[in-house]
Design a protein around this motif. Structure first.
Motif, mmCIF file in Angstrom:
data_model
loop_
_atom_site.group_PDB
_atom_site.id
_atom_site.type_symbol
_atom_site.label_atom_id
_atom_site.label_comp_id
_atom_site.label_asym_id
_atom_site.label_seq_id
_atom_site.Cartn_x
_atom_site.Cartn_y
_atom_site.Cartn_z
ATOM 1 N N TYR A 61 0.693 -1.201 0.060
ATOM 2 C CA TYR A 61 -0.080 -0.086 -0.090
ATOM 3 C C TYR A 61 1.000 1.234 0.227
ATOM 4 C CZ TYR A 61 -4.183 -2.787 1.268
ATOM 5 O OH TYR A 61 -5.430 -3.544 1.144
ATOM 6 N N LEU A 62 1.843 1.300 0.757
ATOM 7 C CA LEU A 62 2.629 2.641 1.016
ATOM 8 C C LEU A 62 4.038 2.619 0.271
ATOM 9 C CD1 LEU A 62 1.691 2.910 4.842
ATOM 10 C CD2 LEU A 62 0.622 4.159 2.777
ATOM 11 N N ARG A 229 -5.192 6.450 13.154
ATOM 12 C CA ARG A 229 -4.193 7.507 13.074
ATOM 13 C C ARG A 229 -2.662 7.018 12.674
ATOM 14 N NH1 ARG A 229 -3.885 8.834 18.749
ATOM 15 N NH2 ARG A 229 -4.743 6.699 18.744
ATOM 16 N N ASN A 230 -2.101 7.420 11.786
ATOM 17 C CA ASN A 230 -0.423 7.070 11.210
ATOM 18 C C ASN A 230 -0.731 5.415 10.875
ATOM 19 O OD1 ASN A 230 -0.098 9.510 13.281
ATOM 20 N ND2 ASN A 230 1.763 9.186 12.119
ATOM 21 N N GLY A 231 -2.000 5.116 10.432
ATOM 22 C CA GLY A 231 -2.147 3.628 9.829
ATOM 23 C C GLY A 231 -2.351 2.636 11.190
ATOM 24 N N LEU A 306 2.292 9.774 3.387
ATOM 25 C CA LEU A 306 2.216 8.337 2.269
ATOM 26 C C LEU A 306 0.815 7.888 2.443
ATOM 27 C CD1 LEU A 306 5.466 6.411 3.328
ATOM 28 C CD2 LEU A 306 4.744 7.424 1.065
ATOM 29 N N ILE A 307 0.249 7.861 3.688
ATOM 30 C CA ILE A 307 -0.903 7.408 4.002
ATOM 31 C C ILE A 307 -2.207 8.288 3.331
ATOM 32 C CG2 ILE A 307 -2.934 6.524 5.438
ATOM 33 C CD1 ILE A 307 -0.706 5.881 7.334
ATOM 34 N N GLU A 308 -1.873 9.643 3.269
ATOM 35 C CA GLU A 308 -2.748 10.570 2.671
ATOM 36 C C GLU A 308 -2.790 10.445 1.260
ATOM 37 O OE1 GLU A 308 -1.475 14.324 4.220
ATOM 38 O OE2 GLU A 308 -1.660 13.723 6.240
ATOM 39 N N ARG A 309 -1.570 10.195 0.759
ATOM 40 C CA ARG A 309 -1.160 9.914 -0.860
ATOM 41 C C ARG A 309 -2.171 8.885 -1.346
ATOM 42 N NH1 ARG A 309 -1.100 12.865 -5.536
ATOM 43 N NH2 ARG A 309 -0.857 11.270 -6.610
ATOM 44 N N LEU A 310 -2.110 7.569 -0.545
ATOM 45 C CA LEU A 310 -2.754 6.119 -0.667
ATOM 46 C C LEU A 310 -4.221 6.531 -0.788
ATOM 47 C CD1 LEU A 310 -3.022 3.117 -0.949
ATOM 48 C CD2 LEU A 310 -3.165 3.464 1.610
ATOM 49 N N ALA A 381 0.355 4.039 -2.577
ATOM 50 C CA ALA A 381 0.855 5.805 -2.492
ATOM 51 C C ALA A 381 1.798 6.021 -3.513
ATOM 52 C CB ALA A 381 1.482 6.073 -1.114
ATOM 53 N N THR A 382 2.569 5.129 -3.981
ATOM 54 C CA THR A 382 3.650 5.597 -5.027
ATOM 55 C C THR A 382 3.146 5.532 -6.550
ATOM 56 O OG1 THR A 382 4.112 3.017 -5.124
ATOM 57 C CG2 THR A 382 5.289 4.311 -3.554
#
Ligand SMILES: *Cc1c(COP(=O)(O)O)cnc(C)c1O
Length: 405
Positions: A61-62, A229-231, A306-310, A381-382
């Motif tokens: 995912y990240l 929060r923070n995954g 990274l999580i926001e981008r995912l 995310a990438t």
């Protein structure tokens, strides 16, 4: 590769002939698939058969599997601690870094303790198989992951299944279990369901379980690194800390490495160390894995973007697929199925996508029910927006070509 000069015995050939009958059944049902071989790291694009493809098939995912901090930690782990751990944990395979990772996981998950296993699969088999005995009962969602089902198969405990994410049916099962007077009752659910991407109704399930004095186990393989929060996962997403007895996770998906863990009380940890057979009879992770996992927790804590981008990418792909007219089920997470009906149609879509430069694997029976075959996509995310646009263009071309749109 077969060595032609070797003569095989009748017994060996007889076994193969018998297995080929099973394989023929799969071939006839369109379920036989050679493994796809990646000639590159697992990234937003991968190389298959010499071609670069946009990759929508991983659980990465990240993109942490190729994050510089994880790679540096893995290299440092191997050079400072060696390539292998050399023993099972209870004999001589526990090193200070194993304890450090578990302390970090416990803190991350807001539990007293954590214990690592070789994989998410073995943690489920180990936890369920060791904690429940004859006279106990499992209450389980019908669509729980195969590793949970296999764990349940290993216990002599009774089992009551409830309809997928159906809280009232879960309550019926819990009541039945309470009325029968079992010693331990454990309700088990995936946090995020891996094939449909829907989230378990945890607040309601926990409340009902408490009403009937059952403990709850959540397998958050697809929730960790994605929700909360923070995954921190679905328990954190719903703020249920202290009310979920067993938080199962994998280190093989968003965390980007390999392994599994349970975050729970110190008592659970002590119990598993003495009873869980995959813990007792299989060796511990090499340091490269352990230090990379610790680095992954650092990244989760320090790089929430990274999580926001995912999530930005997940919403973008979902919207695009829906606008093209595909049935994308009812996912609430980055897992996005493209429903195809029967397995041959899912495979036709996957094959056509491959021709158009997109790697998105078809999934059929037994991983999902017959008639519910799909191409399952997971963005990361990438992925760049340009890659997602290219992927959507490929779906747009392939859907009509195979008669799905
Ligand atoms: C993938 C998965 C597992 C297995 O995790 P591994 O670390 O790959 O063994 C367990 N449970 C669920 C719900 C999963 O999706």
């Amino acid at each position: 590769m077969a060595i032609e000069s070797t003569r095989t015995s009748d017994a060996v050939r007889h076994l193969d002939a018998s297995l080929e009958e099973d394989l023929d059944t799969l071939r006839n049902e369109g379920l036989f698939r050679p493994l796809r071989v990646l000639e590159s790291p697992q990234m937003a694009e991968v190389v298959v058969g010499g071609r670069r493809l946009i990759n929508l098939s991983s659980n990465n995912y990240l993109g942490l599997n190729t994050h510089p901090r994880l790679i540096e930690a893995a290299v440092r782990g191997a050079s400072e601690w060696g390539a292998g751990s050399g023993a099972v944990r209870t004999i001589a395979g526990t090193q200070s870094i194993h304890e450090e990772l578990e302390a970090r996981l416990a803190a991350f998950k807001h539990t007293e303790a954590a214990l690592c296993f070789q994989s998410g699969y073995t943690v489920n088999v180990g936890v369920i198989g060791s904690m429940l005995e004859s006279g106990d009962c499992v209450v389980s969602d019908k669509l729980n992951h195969a590793s949970i089902i296999d764990g349940i198969r290993l216990t002599k405990a009774d089992r009551i299944l409830y309809e997928h994410v159906d809280v009232d049916d879960a309550e019926r099962a819990l009541k039945e279990a309470r009325d029968k007077g079992y010693r331990r009752v454990l309700l088990i659910t995936d946090g995020v369901f891996s094939m449909d991407g829907d989230i378990a109704p945890l607040p309601d399930l926990v409340e009902r379980a408490e009403k009937y004095e059952a403990a709850v186990m959540v397998d958050d393989a697809h929730g960790t690194g994605v929700l909360g929060r923070n995954g921190r996962g679905s328990t954190d997403h719903f703020n249920l800390h202290g009310r979920v007895a067993l938080n199962i996770g994998t280190l093989s998906k968003a965390v980007g490495v390999v392994g599994g863990y349970v975050a729970a009380s110190q008592t659970v940890r002590d119990h598993l160390i003495h009873k869980a057979r995959p813990f007792l009879f299989s060796s511990s992770h090499p340091a490269a894995v352990v230090l990379a996992c610790i680095a992954a927790i650092d990244v989760l804590e320090q790089e929430p973007e990274l999580i926001e981008r995912l999530w930005v990418n997940a919403r973008y792909l979902k919207k695009g697929l829906a606008e093209l007219g595909f049935d994308i089920g009812h996912s609430e997470t980055p897992i996005t199925p493209v429903m195809c009906g029967e397995a041959p149609q899912a495979m036709a879509l996957s094959d056509a996508l491959l021709e158009h430069g997109v790697f998105a694997q078809a999934i059929g029976f037994p991983t999902v029910a017959r008639g519910r075959a799909r191409v399952r996509t997971i963005v990361t995310a990438t992925h760049t927006t340009a890659q997602l646009d290219d992927a959507l263009a490929a779906f747009g071309a392939c859907g009509p070509a195979i008669g799905l749109l």
